[in-house]
Scaffold this motif. Sequence first.
Motif, PDB file in Angstrom:
ATOM      1  N   VAL A 136       0.822  -1.222   0.000  1.00 17.13           N
ATOM      2  CA  VAL A 136       0.000   0.000   0.000  1.00 17.13           C
ATOM      3  C   VAL A 136       0.852   1.267   0.000  1.00 17.13           C
ATOM      4  CG1 VAL A 136      -1.927  -1.150   1.128  1.00 17.13           C
ATOM      5  CG2 VAL A 136      -0.194   0.025   2.511  1.00 17.13           C
ATOM      6  N   ALA A 137       2.183   1.110   0.077  1.00 11.48           N
ATOM      7  CA  ALA A 137       3.048   2.292   0.159  1.00 11.48           C
ATOM      8  C   ALA A 137       3.059   3.048  -1.173  1.00 11.48           C
ATOM      9  CB  ALA A 137       4.466   1.859   0.523  1.00 11.48           C
ATOM     10  N   PRO A 138       3.079   4.374  -1.103  1.00  9.44           N
ATOM     11  CA  PRO A 138       3.193   5.150  -2.338  1.00  9.44           C
ATOM     12  C   PRO A 138       4.523   4.849  -3.020  1.00  9.44           C
ATOM     13  CG  PRO A 138       3.494   6.548  -0.403  1.00  9.44           C
ATOM     14  CD  PRO A 138       3.058   5.213   0.099  1.00  9.44           C
ATOM     15  N   VAL A 139       4.496   4.826  -4.336  1.00 10.18           N
ATOM     16  CA  VAL A 139       5.732   4.577  -5.072  1.00 10.18           C
ATOM     17  C   VAL A 139       6.250   5.921  -5.585  1.00 10.18           C
ATOM     18  CG1 VAL A 139       6.786   3.385  -7.033  1.00 10.18           C
ATOM     19  CG2 VAL A 139       4.977   2.261  -5.716  1.00 10.18           C
ATOM     20  N   ILE A 140       7.409   6.276  -5.116  1.00  7.87           N
ATOM     21  CA  ILE A 140       7.994   7.572  -5.493  1.00  7.87           C
ATOM     22  C   ILE A 140       9.299   7.293  -6.227  1.00  7.87           C
ATOM     23  CG2 ILE A 140       8.897   9.763  -4.603  1.00  7.87           C
ATOM     24  CD1 ILE A 140       7.093   9.185  -2.068  1.00  7.87           C
ATOM     25  N   ASP A 141       9.429   7.835  -7.414  1.00  6.28           N
ATOM     26  CA  ASP A 141      10.604   7.583  -8.249  1.00  6.28           C
ATOM     27  C   ASP A 141      10.916   6.092  -8.334  1.00  6.28           C
ATOM     28  OD1 ASP A 141      10.866  10.276  -8.647  1.00  6.28           O
ATOM     29  OD2 ASP A 141      12.291  10.541  -6.997  1.00  6.28           O
ATOM     30  N   GLY A 142       9.891   5.275  -8.400  1.00  3.68           N
ATOM     31  CA  GLY A 142      10.091   3.829  -8.553  1.00  3.68           C
ATOM     32  C   GLY A 142      10.402   3.114  -7.253  1.00  3.68           C
ATOM     33  N   ARG A 143      10.350   3.832  -6.130  1.00  2.40           N
ATOM     34  CA  ARG A 143      10.654   3.177  -4.853  1.00  2.40           C
ATOM     35  C   ARG A 143       9.426   3.196  -3.945  1.00  2.40           C
ATOM     36  NH1 ARG A 143      15.708   6.084  -5.710  1.00  2.40           N
ATOM     37  NH2 ARG A 143      14.960   7.827  -4.476  1.00  2.40           N
ATOM     38  N   HIS A 144       9.182   2.041  -3.262  1.00  4.17           N
ATOM     39  CA  HIS A 144       8.073   1.968  -2.295  1.00  4.17           C
ATOM     40  C   HIS A 144       8.539   2.635  -1.006  1.00  4.17           C
ATOM     41  CE1 HIS A 144       5.665  -1.289  -4.423  1.00  4.17           C
ATOM     42  NE2 HIS A 144       6.758  -1.144  -5.165  1.00  4.17           N
ATOM     43  N   VAL A 145       7.901   3.742  -0.663  1.00  2.00           N
ATOM     44  CA  VAL A 145       8.353   4.481   0.520  1.00  2.00           C
ATOM     45  C   VAL A 145       7.374   4.266   1.678  1.00  2.00           C
ATOM     46  CG1 VAL A 145       8.969   6.723   1.482  1.00  2.00           C
ATOM     47  CG2 VAL A 145       9.460   6.204  -0.931  1.00  2.00           C
ATOM     48  N   VAL A 146       7.855   3.538   2.704  1.00  2.00           N
ATOM     49  CA  VAL A 146       7.026   3.292   3.884  1.00  2.00           C
ATOM     50  C   VAL A 146       7.440   4.297   4.959  1.00  2.00           C
ATOM     51  CG1 VAL A 146       6.402   1.633   5.683  1.00  2.00           C
ATOM     52  CG2 VAL A 146       6.818   0.861   3.323  1.00  2.00           C
ATOM     53  N   ARG A 147       6.499   5.148   5.298  1.00  2.00           N
ATOM     54  CA  ARG A 147       6.798   6.215   6.262  1.00  2.00           C
ATOM     55  C   ARG A 147       5.775   6.112   7.372  1.00  2.00           C
ATOM     56  NH1 ARG A 147       5.904  11.932   3.744  1.00  2.00           N
ATOM     57  NH2 ARG A 147       4.408  12.356   5.377  1.00  2.00           N
ATOM     58  N   GLN A 148       6.217   5.848   8.595  1.00  2.00           N
ATOM     59  CA  GLN A 148       5.233   5.618   9.661  1.00  2.00           C
ATOM     60  C   GLN A 148       5.803   5.870  11.055  1.00  2.00           C
ATOM     61  OE1 GLN A 148       2.732   2.308   8.764  1.00  2.00           O
ATOM     62  NE2 GLN A 148       2.141   1.996  10.907  1.00  2.00           N
ATOM     63  N   VAL A 149       4.928   6.394  11.935  1.00  2.00           N
ATOM     64  CA  VAL A 149       5.300   6.588  13.340  1.00  2.00           C
ATOM     65  C   VAL A 149       4.603   5.510  14.174  1.00  2.00           C
ATOM     66  CG1 VAL A 149       5.250   8.163  15.324  1.00  2.00           C
ATOM     67  CG2 VAL A 149       5.532   9.078  12.991  1.00  2.00           C
ATOM     68  N   PHE A 150       5.362   4.833  15.034  1.00  2.00           N
ATOM     69  CA  PHE A 150       4.816   3.744  15.852  1.00  2.00           C
ATOM     70  C   PHE A 150       4.723   4.160  17.317  1.00  2.00           C
ATOM     71  CE2 PHE A 150       6.614   1.805  12.143  1.00  2.00           C
ATOM     72  CZ  PHE A 150       5.749   0.754  11.846  1.00  2.00           C
ATOM     73  N   PRO A 151       3.821   3.531  18.076  1.00  2.00           N
ATOM     74  CA  PRO A 151       3.769   3.815  19.524  1.00  2.00           C
ATOM     75  C   PRO A 151       5.011   3.262  20.228  1.00  2.00           C
ATOM     76  CG  PRO A 151       2.185   2.085  18.928  1.00  2.00           C
ATOM     77  CD  PRO A 151       2.773   2.598  17.643  1.00  2.00           C
ATOM     78  N   ALA A 152       5.287   3.827  21.401  1.00  2.00           N
ATOM     79  CA  ALA A 152       6.529   3.516  22.130  1.00  2.00           C
ATOM     80  C   ALA A 152       6.713   2.013  22.376  1.00  2.00           C
ATOM     81  CB  ALA A 152       6.549   4.263  23.462  1.00  2.00           C
ATOM     82  N   GLU A 153       5.612   1.292  22.663  1.00  2.00           N
ATOM     83  CA  GLU A 153       5.757  -0.121  23.031  1.00  2.00           C
ATOM     84  C   GLU A 153       6.134  -0.996  21.834  1.00  2.00           C
ATOM     85  OE1 GLU A 153       3.215   1.794  23.575  1.00  2.00           O
ATOM     86  OE2 GLU A 153       1.344   0.977  22.745  1.00  2.00           O
ATOM     87  N   GLU A 154       6.158  -0.416  20.630  1.00  2.00           N
ATOM     88  CA  GLU A 154       6.509  -1.229  19.455  1.00  2.00           C
ATOM     89  C   GLU A 154       7.940  -0.979  18.965  1.00  2.00           C
ATOM     90  OE1 GLU A 154       3.410  -1.121  16.453  1.00  2.00           O
ATOM     91  OE2 GLU A 154       1.882  -1.367  18.011  1.00  2.00           O
TER      92      GLU A 154
END
Length: 401
Positions: free
Chosen positions: A292-310
Motif C-alpha cells: 500500500v506504500a506510495p511509489v515515489i521515483d520507482g521506490r516503495h516508501v514506507v513512512r510511519q510513526v509507531f507507539p513507544a511499546e513497538e
Amino acid sequence: MPKTDRLYYADCYLREFQARVLRSEPAANGFKVYIDRTAFYPASGGQPTDFGAIAGIQLVEAVDEGDEIAHLLRQAPEAEDVTGKIDWARRFDHMQQHTGQHILSAVFERIGSYKTVSFHLGEDSSSIDLDSDRLGARQLEEAEDAANQVVFENRTVRISFQPAGEASRLDLRKPTAREGEVRLVEVEGFDLSACGGTHVSGTGAVGLILLRKVERMKGSTRVEFLCGGRALRQARRDFRVLSEAARLFSAALDTVPELIAKQSQELREGIRGREKLVERLAEYQAKELWQVAPVIDGRHVVRQVFPAEELAQAKMLAHALAKLPLTVALLAVKGKPTALFFAQTSGGPLEMGSVLKQTVMKFGGKGGGGRDFAQGGGIEESRLAEALAYAEALMAQSPPP
Ligand SMILES: [Zn+2]
C-alpha cells in the motif's frame, strides 16, 4: 597516667558500674572522658566498641589508648561520681560472636591445622580468615557440626590471668607477644587463647553457630559465620524468603530450586519463540505496508510513526522492509527517547546514514549509520511526523534508480 581499671576483664557480665571522672578533654564532636574504672569494651582485637551511657550521656565510642581507655561522649559529665550503663543487647551479641569465633578457630585447627589469621566482628555478620584455600564443602560442614557439638556440651568458658612467662609455657592456640600479665580465655578441655575480649561464661550461651558465605582467596579462605541471636534472626529471614518463593510457586519449600530452574528454562525458550514470531510478524507486516506504500521515483516508501511499546518491532520491520525489492523505510517510534530507523533495499541509491544525520541535525537528536541502515533518536515526539516528511523530501534530491 594511672591505668584504667578494666572491669570487663574479670567480669564480662557487668552491665552497670560506678566510676570516678579523672579528667575530660575536648575532642572532635564532644569530649574524651577518662574514668578510673570501666566496664565498656573499647574496639580492639576484631571486636567493636561497646555502646551505652555514662551519667546518662550516650557513649559514642570507647577507645583503647594503651594504659587508658578514652570514652567519647557528646558532652562532659558534670558530676565526679558517675554511673556507667552498658548497652547490653549489643554487648551480649558481641560475646556470642566472639566466643563462637574461638570455638570455630579451634575446630578448624583440629580438622585440618587451618590457622585463623584474622577475625572481624561485623555489624551484620562476622568472619575469620584461615591460612589455606584448600577447604572443601565437606570440611566446612564438618567444622560446623564440630563447633555446634562444643555448644551442645555447654563447656565452661573460664577467664584467668597469668604472667607472660607462665603463659608462654602453656599450650595456647596462638602464641602471644604480650608482656606482663596475660589474660587467658579457656573453653574447658577444648581451647586456650590469650584474648582481651568479652566472652559468655559457657559455650551453651553462644547458641547455634552457622557458617554462611565462604570466599576463597589466594592462600586463604574467609569464612563468614553467625552465632546465637544473629543465627536465629537469619534463619527466620531465610525461612521467610523461602516461604515467599514457595508461595509464589504454590509449591513445597524443598522444590523451590528445582522449580526456579525449570521456569528459567521455560522462560528462555518462551523468549526465543516470541522473538521468532515477532520476526515473522514483521515480515508479514512489511509485505502489507509495501503493497500500500506510495511509489515515489520507482521506490516503495514506507513512512510511519509507531507507539513507544513497538520499539523492537519497528526495528525488525525496518530490516524486513529492506529485504523487499525497491523499498525505503522511514520509521519513527514514540517514547522517551524517541527512535528512528531508516533503511533501504540493499544496493539502493540512497545514503540512509546521511539522510538520518541531516534529519537529526535539523530536528535535534542524534544517530547515524551506514548506507542501507541507520538508526537514531531523541527528536521530540510531536515533531516525528514532520521529521519523516523532511527525510522523504531529502530523498527526492537523490537520483532515481
Ligand atoms: Zn578472642
